[in-house]
Design an enzyme around this catalytic site. Structure first.
Site, PDB file in Angstrom:
ATOM      1  N   GLN A   1      47.364   8.846  29.099  1.00 55.22           N
ATOM      2  CA  GLN A   1      46.373   7.804  29.341  1.00 55.22           C
ATOM      3  C   GLN A   1      46.284   6.881  28.129  1.00 55.22           C
ATOM      4  OE1 GLN A   1      41.994   8.343  29.225  1.00 55.22           O
ATOM      5  NE2 GLN A   1      42.037   7.871  31.404  1.00 55.22           N
TER       6      GLN A   1
ATOM      7  N   TYR B   1      34.969   1.363  29.007  1.00 53.32           N
ATOM      8  CA  TYR B   1      35.812   0.979  27.871  1.00 53.32           C
ATOM      9  C   TYR B   1      36.369  -0.438  28.064  1.00 53.32           C
ATOM     10  CZ  TYR B   1      35.083   5.821  26.630  1.00 53.32           C
ATOM     11  OH  TYR B   1      34.475   7.008  26.310  1.00 53.32           O
TER      12      TYR B   1
ATOM     13  N   ARG C   1      43.299   4.077  35.806  1.00 51.45           N
ATOM     14  CA  ARG C   1      42.060   4.771  36.171  1.00 51.45           C
ATOM     15  C   ARG C   1      40.936   3.751  36.286  1.00 51.45           C
ATOM     16  NH1 ARG C   1      38.789  10.037  33.650  1.00 51.45           N
ATOM     17  NH2 ARG C   1      39.092  11.217  35.573  1.00 51.45           N
TER      18      ARG C   1
ATOM     19  N   GLY D   1      38.893  17.794  35.971  1.00 52.44           N
ATOM     20  CA  GLY D   1      38.783  17.605  34.532  1.00 52.44           C
ATOM     21  C   GLY D   1      38.287  18.837  33.836  1.00 52.44           C
TER      22      GLY D   1
END
Length: 371
Positions: A99, A186, A233, A323
């Site tokens: 990622q 983000y 994502r 996760g």
């Protein structure tokens, strides 16, 4: 219609996977110098029950980080370090994407070169959000995100090129592909949100302009390594890190779904932030998204075996992402398949430079002396 067995091998788009379960990206902050080591290879190798592993968020440049001790992919030494990880995962028959991460304003001056301000679409501070850095006494821990500096127009494209360069480095390091981090408040998602992105240049204003940075980063990465190796994502309706909801959420993600469909990327990885204490994806949204996007969809956030099997068999998603359960259950896939109980994680050990809470989690068979 024949029921899909999520534990059986499948060719999903360009991915040939041993099952339909993905390990979602999770920050573990175990690399003081930003270079992956043998112990990181062991951590990922322990979790190769997953058909697809997506690594922790990996910094694309010196200004990309908002958490101390995370790995990067912008130096030759980092590339070499990641080779240990990709070789270990491939040896166990799993695919691995990394990622690619730029946190934007969710950073602190102690995370930045020469203590400079973090960069973001605007100078609007996320004053109720935290980075993981050093406080004024040099003590490590959660610190309030610093006031950012708005990127100049020409600087935005430099960040686009940083994503592409990190993508190239990822392939050199042996990864099967990359996932751009367009989620969780983000940098990429900051550009999408009109409350944070108040720009008046080509990167602000309309849905098309606010989506431009995301699509340019995707296009540059595609040019660098090929569309079938690039995923992203997204967190539609998410609110993490002070991203308020806006009127055009649905239209924005419909536009992105259609644009990303045209590009034939590897997948879109959607996260439902309800599992992180934020807003849930509204009822019916995933079905609408499926109608807009004709590629592979991964869904993570509060998944279990029943929900995964139901959504995959309904054709709403293709791969189930897990996760936190993977942290404390390295054998998670085997536990799900056999309906064995899960070990609860210890959140206080998620970050930190110790091996406690990292490599020492036991499999169900080890716990019950079945080996």
């Amino acid at each position: 219609m024949m029921k899909i067995n999520i534990f059986k091998p499948a060719k999903i788009g360009s991915l040939e996977l041993k099952n339909r379960i993905a390990m979602a990206p999770m920050t573990r902050a175990r690399n003081k110098d930003g270079i992956p080591k043998q112990y990181n290879a062991e951590y990922y190798s322990q979790r190769t029950g997953a058909g697809l592993i997506i690594t922790e968020g990996t910094a694309i440049s010196t200004t990309a980080s908002g958490v101390l001790h995370i790995p990067g992919l912008y130096t030759p030494a980092q590339v070499q370090g990641w080779k240990l990880v990709t070789e270990a995962v491939h040896a166990k028959g799993s695919k691995i994407f990394t990622q690619l991460w730029h946190v934007g304003r969710i950073s602190h001056v102690s995370n930045q070169p020469d203590g400079q301000a973090p960069v973001a679409p605007s100078n609007i501070q996320a004053s109720n959000s935290s980075a993981w850095g050093y406080d004024e006494n040099g003590k490590e821990g959660f610190v309030t995100a610093s006031k950012p500096r708005a990127l100049e127009t020409k600087e935005v494209y430099q960040v686009v090129l940083d994503f592409a360069n990190a993508a190239k480095n990822a392939i050199e390091a042996g990864f099967d592909g990359v996932e751009l981090h367009g989620a969780n408040g983000y940098l990429i998602e900051q550009f999408l949100n009109p409350y944070v992105n108040n720009r008046t240049d080509r990167y602000g204003g309309s849905i098309e302009n606010r989506s431009r940075f995301l699509l340019e980063a995707i296009d540059a990465s595609i040019e660098a390594i090929g569309a079938d190796k690039v995923g992203i994502r997204l967190t539609p309706y998410g609110g993490l890190h002070e991203l308020p909801h806006y009127d055009e959420i649905e239209e924005t993600y419909e536009y992105l779904a259609q644009e990303l469909s045209k590009r034939k990327i590897a997948y879109i990885h959607i996260m439902d932030q309800k599992s992180r204490g934020s807003f849930a994806i509204p009822e019916g949204f995933l079905e609408r998204f499926r109608a807009w996007y004709d590629g592979i969809i991964i869904l993570a956030g509060g998944m279990d075996r029943e929900k995964s099997e139901k959504l995959i068999n309904q054709g709403v998603i293709d791969i189930a992402g897990f996760g936190e359960p993977f942290i404390s259950n390295p054998d998670l896939v085997e536990r799900l398949e056999n309906n064995w109980p899960l070990t609860e994680p210890k959140r206080e050990l998620h970050y930190g430079l110790t091996m406690e809470g990292y490599l020492d989690w036991k499999t169900y068979k080890q716990e019950n002396s079945l080996l």
